[in-house]
Design a protein around this motif. Sequence first.
Motif, mmCIF file in Angstrom:
data_model
loop_
_atom_site.group_PDB
_atom_site.id
_atom_site.type_symbol
_atom_site.label_atom_id
_atom_site.label_comp_id
_atom_site.label_asym_id
_atom_site.label_seq_id
_atom_site.Cartn_x
_atom_site.Cartn_y
_atom_site.Cartn_z
ATOM 1 N N GLY A 156 -6.924 -3.641 -7.730
ATOM 2 C CA GLY A 156 -7.608 -3.064 -6.579
ATOM 3 C C GLY A 156 -6.881 -3.364 -5.277
ATOM 4 N N GLY A 157 -6.422 -4.615 -5.119
ATOM 5 C CA GLY A 157 -5.706 -4.979 -3.912
ATOM 6 C C GLY A 157 -4.377 -4.243 -3.794
ATOM 7 N N MET A 158 -3.701 -4.057 -4.937
ATOM 8 C CA MET A 158 -2.436 -3.329 -4.934
ATOM 9 C C MET A 158 -2.658 -1.867 -4.576
ATOM 10 N N ARG A 159 -3.729 -1.268 -5.095
ATOM 11 C CA ARG A 159 -4.019 0.138 -4.774
ATOM 12 C C ARG A 159 -4.286 0.305 -3.278
ATOM 13 N N GLN A 160 -5.012 -0.655 -2.691
ATOM 14 C CA GLN A 160 -5.289 -0.541 -1.257
ATOM 15 C C GLN A 160 -3.997 -0.689 -0.449
ATOM 16 N N ARG A 161 -3.070 -1.503 -0.914
ATOM 17 C CA ARG A 161 -1.771 -1.609 -0.248
ATOM 18 C C ARG A 161 -0.994 -0.296 -0.351
ATOM 19 N N VAL A 162 -1.114 0.357 -1.499
ATOM 20 C CA VAL A 162 -0.467 1.667 -1.673
ATOM 21 C C VAL A 162 -1.032 2.666 -0.665
ATOM 22 N N ILE A 163 -2.360 2.646 -0.478
ATOM 23 C CA ILE A 163 -2.986 3.557 0.486
ATOM 24 C C ILE A 163 -2.450 3.294 1.895
ATOM 25 N N ILE A 164 -2.334 2.027 2.258
ATOM 26 C CA ILE A 164 -1.802 1.688 3.578
ATOM 27 C C ILE A 164 -0.366 2.190 3.702
ATOM 28 N N ALA A 165 0.427 2.055 2.624
ATOM 29 C CA ALA A 165 1.802 2.554 2.642
ATOM 30 C C ALA A 165 1.839 4.064 2.825
ATOM 31 N N ILE A 166 0.951 4.790 2.135
ATOM 32 C CA ILE A 166 0.891 6.247 2.263
ATOM 33 C C ILE A 166 0.523 6.639 3.692
ATOM 34 N N VAL A 167 -0.444 5.918 4.254
ATOM 35 C CA VAL A 167 -0.865 6.192 5.630
ATOM 36 C C VAL A 167 0.310 6.014 6.592
ATOM 37 N N LEU A 168 1.113 4.975 6.384
ATOM 38 C CA LEU A 168 2.221 4.683 7.291
ATOM 39 C C LEU A 168 3.372 5.677 7.163
ATOM 40 N N LEU A 169 3.446 6.398 6.042
ATOM 41 C CA LEU A 169 4.536 7.336 5.832
ATOM 42 C C LEU A 169 4.638 8.379 6.937
ATOM 43 N N LEU A 170 3.477 8.819 7.439
ATOM 44 C CA LEU A 170 3.456 9.900 8.421
ATOM 45 C C LEU A 170 3.359 9.394 9.854
ATOM 46 N N ARG A 171 3.429 8.080 10.015
ATOM 47 C CA ARG A 171 3.441 7.450 11.341
ATOM 48 C C ARG A 171 2.285 7.919 12.228
ATOM 49 N N PRO A 172 1.045 7.716 11.791
ATOM 50 C CA PRO A 172 -0.101 8.125 12.614
ATOM 51 C C PRO A 172 -0.211 7.256 13.857
ATOM 52 N N GLU A 173 -0.946 7.754 14.830
ATOM 53 C CA GLU A 173 -1.158 6.989 16.062
ATOM 54 C C GLU A 173 -2.474 6.210 16.020
ATOM 55 N N ILE A 174 -3.387 6.626 15.131
ATOM 56 C CA ILE A 174 -4.651 5.908 14.930
ATOM 57 C C ILE A 174 -4.926 5.819 13.432
ATOM 58 N N ILE A 175 -5.344 4.644 12.985
ATOM 59 C CA ILE A 175 -5.836 4.472 11.615
ATOM 60 C C ILE A 175 -7.312 4.119 11.690
ATOM 61 N N ILE A 176 -8.143 4.869 10.964
ATOM 62 C CA ILE A 176 -9.569 4.560 10.832
ATOM 63 C C ILE A 176 -9.767 3.953 9.455
ATOM 64 N N ALA A 177 -10.179 2.701 9.398
ATOM 65 C CA ALA A 177 -10.351 1.989 8.127
ATOM 66 C C ALA A 177 -11.840 1.745 7.897
ATOM 67 N N ASP A 178 -12.399 2.431 6.901
ATOM 68 C CA ASP A 178 -13.830 2.353 6.609
ATOM 69 C C ASP A 178 -14.087 1.320 5.521
ATOM 70 N N GLU A 179 -14.514 0.134 5.931
ATOM 71 C CA GLU A 179 -14.792 -0.969 4.998
ATOM 72 C C GLU A 179 -13.640 -1.116 3.996
#
Length: 337
Positions: A156-179
Amino acid sequence: MSLLSVNHLNVVFRQRHQDLQALFDVSFSVSRGERLAIVGESGAGKSILGYSLVNLLSKPGVIDSGSVKFDGRELTTLTARQWQEIRGKKIAMIFQDPMITLNPVLSVGDQMVEAIRSHTRINYNDAKKLAIEKLAHVRISSPAQRFEQYPHELSGGMRQRVIIAIVLLLRPEIIIADEPTTALDVTIQAGILQLLKQVCEDNGVALILITHDFGVVSRIAERTIVMYAGRIVEQGPTLEIINDPQHPYTQGLLNALPQMALPGQRLNQIQGNMPALNNHPSGCAFHPRCPYATDKCRENTPGFVFSGVSTVACFAIEDMLAEFDPEGGWQGEVEDE
């Protein structure tokens, strides 16, 4: 100018016989690189607010009125095609359960490459190289190997790290993290939160963290918004709110933290429950649970007043402040010694 500006946002769920209001007159802003927490119990409206910001409200939920502006651009009037330019690329969202985001029949690498190539014209090999770099950036061991694996093969922790990596790929200016750590083991949560904080600092990304846990807030957020029954009841610098909470609801949330009770002592709790959408109290929504409620609270909705460096919607605070004169002196009666 604020990066994200929300003004007088109202969200309703359209029903056949009545509209159920979920958000009431919500206003706040987020600056570039700022870390903001939105705190409250389940049912406070935190997640609905988060989904509203990225146009992911489930029907029959709709934005009834108000404004959401990103970098000066109004978001509430965008078409679905226009949202493709914003969602993910400018504003990204991390959900509670990473399996909601990850496709179980595609490898991690395929999903990461697809995310990159849906927004850029980069070739497969370069996209793969970038994806592996991002997996390493979020401290995933053996990133080239993880690139080939499927979500069910990861923890589970590794999957959440993967999600963070995917989010960073597109260099967003805001990240909304819901729980983002709710579904994780307690021992993994701290590492994920620290990672999220670090990647936002390293990349100059603003963070909106949605949580019910003030313990999480103290480690991550610079500023905090407290929500109750679809309304903001208090907002200000995180340390000020934690050290000197103004609203009775904020005080109740902090008093309910496990560390506030002695070993073997029963944990503190706020009496009563969050009101349902179809049974919203008159006046201040918190008055049925508030130890300081008066008839004024039951009949009227409080506006915001400044108390120190925070703003709070509470008649008790408003009345207390009204007893001070403009010079800062106390206007109430002083007992003779």
